[in-house]
Structure formats: structure tokens, C-alpha cells
Design an enzyme around this catalytic site. Structure first.
Site, short mmCIF file in Angstrom:
data_model
loop_
_atom_site.label_atom_id
_atom_site.label_comp_id
_atom_site.label_asym_id
_atom_site.label_seq_id
_atom_site.Cartn_x
_atom_site.Cartn_y
_atom_site.Cartn_z
N HIS A 109 -6.32 11.00 -5.69
CA HIS A 109 -7.24 10.13 -4.96
C HIS A 109 -8.37 10.98 -4.38
O HIS A 109 -8.11 12.03 -3.78
CB HIS A 109 -6.47 9.42 -3.83
N ILE A 150 -0.41 -0.67 -9.63
CA ILE A 150 0.78 -0.93 -10.44
C ILE A 150 1.81 -1.72 -9.63
O ILE A 150 1.87 -1.64 -8.41
CB ILE A 150 1.35 0.37 -11.05
#
Ligand code: GAR
Length: 224
Positions: free
Chosen positions: A112, A96
Site C-alpha cells: 500500500h 477481496i
């Protein structure tokens, strides 16, 4: 004091992490609601999950925009329209833009599938298995302008077993993702999470310093 926090979930794939959050909300262990689910991929399985649970959803495909910034702007507009307080990246496979990060400072979380700062990026379960580390795991962190570099909220550690592949290790890690992501959101919704520089301070939390994992266990090391 817990409050029903409005989440905006961004996901590109199957959405098992989104499902774990939905399950915790529906069983009232997490006081939150997914105000909007956004996907960049109209074929994403996560959209079906959202539909089954009556969650508002929108597909915003990058191909409809000239630039990454314009696509991100459309995502941000949708999040604002739905009055989102906390943005949850759950298998969202795009980076992003800095503008997006700045629009929601310390209000974007990511999960993650590795123990950051080891193995940032993609295909990290395979990379950890191939590297020969004895432990891997998963990390929930706030998103900053780097790739997988933001302040760490929670981590879970799993052992890497002999013969592990990316798939077998990834499955072990994924189980823990489903535990720690809802927990990180819960801590945030209870107002117990504060970012101080690179550190995330969690109030009323304690861990014993002698909780140690060793792999292979002491005394069981095979001669190599
Ligand atoms: C999860 O393992 C998540 O940690 C990972 O994608 C998978 C999505 O699974 N995210 C990343 O690799 C982000 N860089 P899911 O769609 O079943 O939740």
C-alpha cells in the site's frame, strides 16, 4: 532455511512491483517463483511483463461473473491449481472477499502506497501530499477482512517535499515499494515471519531506537 516458495501474484495495472519481485528472483536474491499471475484487467501492462519472463498468466475478469464471490472463487481456484503458498497483491485494485481471506489465512500480502493506518484506500499519494504530512511511505501488510487493516510486516518512510504532488510523492514512494515488497517475501520464505495478534514478529531483526527522521531537519526550519 530458505525454500523456493510458490507465489500467486494478483495485479490490475502496470506491474512495476511484480517486476521488482521478478528481478529479485531472476538475480537469485529471492528464492521464489511466480507460479501464476492473475489479472482482473486484460489491458494490464503487467501481463506483458509476465509474458516477457515466461510466467504463467491468466485474466479473470469480473464482468464474466454474476457476483464478487463467484469472481473471487475463480481466482482462488486458479491459485490452488497452481499450488500457490503465498498470494501477493501488487496493485490489485479490488477488495477481496472474506472467503478469499479465510482461504489463505496470513498468506496474502498487500503493498500500500502510504504509511498505514494513515491514508487507507485509493489515491493516497495525492491525499498525503494534499494533507500536508511531513512523511509518507509504503506498507507491506498481511490482508485481513478489513480494508488495508491487516498486520504490518514492513514499512518504508519517505519525506514529503515542498511542492510535492501526488505524482512526485508517488514516484518517491514507488521506489521504496520496489525494495520492501521483495524483502517482505524473502523474510516470509525464510520462515522468519510470525503473526501474533496484530503484530508481525520477525526473527533475527534489529533496529536502533535512535534512528530518527525529522522533516524539516532541526535547525533548518524556515520562519513561516
Ligand atoms: C502501487 O503504488 C501500489 O502500492 C498501489 O498501486 C500501485 C501499483 O503499481 N496499490 C494500491 O493502491 C492498492 N490499494 P504497479 O502496478 O506499478 O506495481
Amino acid at each position: 532455511m530458505s525454500r523456493s516458495i510458490r507465489l500467486g501474484a494478483l495485479a490490475s495495472g502496470g506491474g512495476s512491483n511484480v517486476q521488482s519481485i521478478i528481478d529479485q528472483i531472476e538475480s537469485r536474491r529471492l528464492d521464489a517463483q511466480i507460479a501464476i499471475l492473475l489479472s482482473d484487467n486484460r489491458g494490464a501492462g503487467v501481463l506483458k511483463r509476465a509474458e516477457r519472463h515466461g510466467i504463467p498468466r491468466e485474466v479473470i475478469e469480473p464482468s464474466a461473473f454474476e457476483t464478487r464471490a463467484a469472481h473471487d472463487q475463480a481466482m482462488m481456484d486458479a491459485l490452488r491449481r497452481h499450488d500457490v503458498e503465498l498470494v501477493i497483491l501488487a496493485g490489485y485494485m479490488r477488495i477481496i472477499s472474506p472467503e478469499f481471506v479465510q482461504a489463505f489465512p496470513n498468506r496474502i500480502m498487500n503493498i500500500h502506497p502510504a504509511l498505514l493506518p494513515a491514508f487507507p484506500g485509493v489515491h493516497v499519494q495525492q491525499k498525503a501530499a494534499a494533507y500536508g504530512v511531513r512523511f509518507s511511505g509504503c506498507t507491506v501488510h498481511f490482508v485481513d477482512e478489513g480494508m488495508d487493516t491487516g498486520p504490518i510486516i514492513l514499512q518504508a518512510v519517505v519525506p514529503v517535499l515542498p511542492g510535492d504532488t501526488g505524482e512526485t510523492l508517488g514516484a518517491r514512494i514507488l521506489k521504496q515499494e520496489h525494495r520492501i515488497y521483495p524483502e517482505a517475501i524473502r523474510l516470509y520464505s525464510e520462515g522468519r515471519v510470525r503473526v501474533v495478534g496484530r503484530h508481525v514478529v520477525i526473527s533475527d531483526h534489529r533496529i536502533e531506537g535512535d534512528q530518527v527522521l525529522i522533516n524539516p531537519p532541526l535547525g533548518e526550519t524556515e520562519a513561516s
